[in-house]
Scaffold this active site. Structure first.
Site, PDB file in Angstrom:
ATOM      1  N   GLU A 148      21.814 -40.472  40.541  1.00 47.52           N
ATOM      2  CA  GLU A 148      20.445 -40.206  40.977  1.00 47.52           C
ATOM      3  C   GLU A 148      20.412 -39.152  42.073  1.00 47.52           C
ATOM      4  OE1 GLU A 148      17.558 -40.798  40.059  1.00 47.52           O
ATOM      5  OE2 GLU A 148      17.546 -42.533  38.709  1.00 47.52           O
TER       6      GLU A 148
ATOM      7  N   GLU B  87      -0.746 -31.539  35.254  1.00 49.76           N
ATOM      8  CA  GLU B  87       0.128 -30.638  36.003  1.00 49.76           C
ATOM      9  C   GLU B  87       0.498 -29.377  35.223  1.00 49.76           C
ATOM     10  OE1 GLU B  87       0.579 -33.923  35.798  1.00 49.76           O
ATOM     11  OE2 GLU B  87       0.591 -34.711  37.844  1.00 49.76           O
TER      12      GLU B  87
ATOM     13  N   HIS C 164      11.245 -38.367  33.614  1.00 54.88           N
ATOM     14  CA  HIS C 164      11.730 -39.724  33.877  1.00 54.88           C
ATOM     15  C   HIS C 164      13.132 -39.925  33.314  1.00 54.88           C
ATOM     16  CE1 HIS C 164       7.681 -40.564  35.113  1.00 54.88           C
ATOM     17  NE2 HIS C 164       7.271 -39.983  34.013  1.00 54.88           N
TER      18      HIS C 164
HETATM   19 MN    MN Z   1       0.136 -36.726  37.698  1.00 49.91          MN
END
Ligand code: MN
Length: 504
Positions: free
Chosen positions: A303, A247, A184
């Site tokens: 971005e 993950e 993030h």
């Molecule tokens: Mn996830």
């Protein structure tokens, strides 16, 4: 000859299995020409480092001039004599393929296989946790994150310094077994505070909301400087990795061995034991901060679609509790719109689409490429091998499956098996000679896309809503014999090449 090639491939794969952290990845990639460079010339991490790498290897959706190039370590960081910064380790598909030990055209399929043979992380005790060789406790008077780690500002209009490759790890506050990792936007706000921006639907944000609803903070670790398999495995999203799926299991599948975790020193949370840097902290309940509070630039950072994001007026705050590092840690970063982001999210996208199409229509979809121009998220090219007339319709159905499995996809181009889906000229050739706009375009209007796609914000004036488009550039099955590409004789050109003149 063929056997040798196969053995070489197997060798490369076996050697890549030795990679278990960032340093072993760097050591590995040094064996290949033009993949890695270091510089001792001093660089300012503020408004300079990212600009240098833009010319050397950023690629992706970065404004031209830019190109695909080597990964680069800056050994001499202005203001931080003990630090090093690495940028662009995964900023080339070719390099990623070496780091994972497979050919670049098979990356998505290889990732799909790793998703099917997952290995769950294991715990190691603190003595083995090299991420805790050096410890900085936030209770100490000297503590200031901006003095402990180099602060990277990408452009003069950024809201502040950002960590661009911070892999956040967190878990449900009342079920530690439900753990998630994701990357993030993390902006440094003060000596012990970061703001965090979650794109919609991210699983750690669900943990945060759950904790906040009962007035609790959420313990998180931010892991920086990792085995590339960990970063790339973290790029999967629901439904291929649903809520509750960790993950890190995919990195385990890729490396055929589990990721090692250890307990954090200041909070009840886990950290990646072989990380270069771990920031330990808590996301505070019911507290928000303006992302550009310190600079008032109105912007956030560059971005993935090549535009600078808007500063968010109200973001959750992470209170930092401690920082732990290896000795002489390497701060790993990326260029937001660069090819590194394309690979990090695009290769898991390819794997997700391939997996779902293979489950639904076995054998039709041969390969998938999440194209660089969409930052690995907005455009996918699907290569199909039609076996009968029924596959004409199934090919378009495969495009619908792709859109369903990956919510943020916007455009799909369908091509046949004789088109190289990784070669944009070849894909556009298929569009010129096999596509007719009126009959081969499918629109799906009024549907959720990616929040950062500016066309859906300013053109439709409807944040989050877009039109998805399928461009069917394949030949109808019963017309295939009218679309046979000129067939040159196959031979080995090296004899002529080696004997040619004017060769340096
Ligand atoms: Mn996830």
């Amino acid at each position: 000859m063929k056997k040798n090639k196969k053995n070489n491939k197997k060798n490369l794969f076996n050697k890549s299995l030795m990679i278990n952290d960032l340093r072993s990845a760097i050591k590995f990639i040094k064996n290949f020409p033009n993949q890695y460079i270091e510089t001792n010339y001093q660089v300012n991490p503020i408004n300079e480092l990212a600009s240098v790498y833009r010319y050397i290897g950023a690629g992706g959706t970065v404004m031209r001039p830019t190109k695909i190039g080597p990964a680069m370590t800056f050994n001499n960081i202005k203001g931080f004599p003990d630090s090093r910064i690495l940028v662009g380790l995964m900023a080339s598909r070719k390099r990623v393929s070496k780091l994972l030990g497979v050919s670049s055209k098979n990356l998505g399929i290889h990732m799909a296989k790793a998703r099917k043979k997952i290995i769950t992380p294991v715990f190691v005790d603190k003595k083995q946790a090299i991420c805790q060789e050096v410890i900085y406790n936030a209770n100490e008077k000297y503590f200031d994150i901006r003095k402990i780690l180099p602060t990277i500002v990408n452009t003069p209009e950024d809201a502040g310094p950002y960590f661009c490759l911070g892999l956040m790890l967190s878990s449900d506050h009342n079920n530690q077994n439900n753990t998630d990792v994701s990357i993030h936007r993390l902006c440094i706000q003060s000596k012990n505070e970061l703001s965090v921006f979650f794109a919609p639907g991210r699983h750690i944000n669900l943990f945060r909301k759950k904790a906040e609803s009962i007035g609790k903070s959420l313990a998180i670790s931010i892991n920086i400087g990792l085995d590339p398999a960990i970063y790339i495995g973290a790029g999967f999203e629901a439904p291929i990795t649903p809520f509750g799926f960790n993950e890190l299991c995919i990195a385990g599948g890729l490396r055929e061995k589990p990721v090692e975790l250890t307990e954090c020193i200041s909070i009840k949370q886990k950290a990646i034991a072989r990380a270069e840097i771990v920031i330990e902290g808590e996301i505070l309940p019911n507290v928000r901060i303006q992302e550009d509070k310190n600079t008032k630039t109105g912007k956030a950072m560059p971005e993935f679609l090549g535009y600078t994001g808007k500063a968010n007026p109200s973001l959750p705050i992470i209170k930092v509790k401690a920082i732990t590092t290896r000795k002489n840690p390497i701060l790993q970063t990326l260029i937001g719109p660069g090819e590194e982001h394309v690979n990090l999210v695009g290769i898991p996208t390819e794997a997700s689409i391939y997996l779902q199409c293979e489950d639904s229509i076995p054998g039709l979809v041969k390969n998938v490429y999440a194209h660089s121009s969409g930052g690995g998220k907005l455009l996918a090219i699907l290569q199909v091998n039609k076996r009968n007339q029924n596959d004409d319709g199934m090919t378009r159905h495969a495009a619908i499956i792709a859109l369903a499995i990956y919510r943020e996809l916007k455009n799909i181009i369908l091509v046949d098996e004789d088109v190289n889906l990784f070669d944009t000229n070849d894909v556009l050739w298929a569009m010129q000679t096999r596509y007719s706009g009126d009959s081969d375009t499918l629109f799906i209007p009024g549907i959720t896309g990616h929040i950062l796609d500016p066309s859906q914000i300013s053109i439709n004036n409807n944040k989050g809503i877009t039109t998805k488009t399928i461009f069917d550039c394949t030949v109808p099955y019963n017309l295939k014999n009218k679309f046979i590409r000129t067939n040159f004789k196959k031979l080995n050109p090296n004899i002529w090449l080696n004997k040619s003149e004017y060769k340096k």
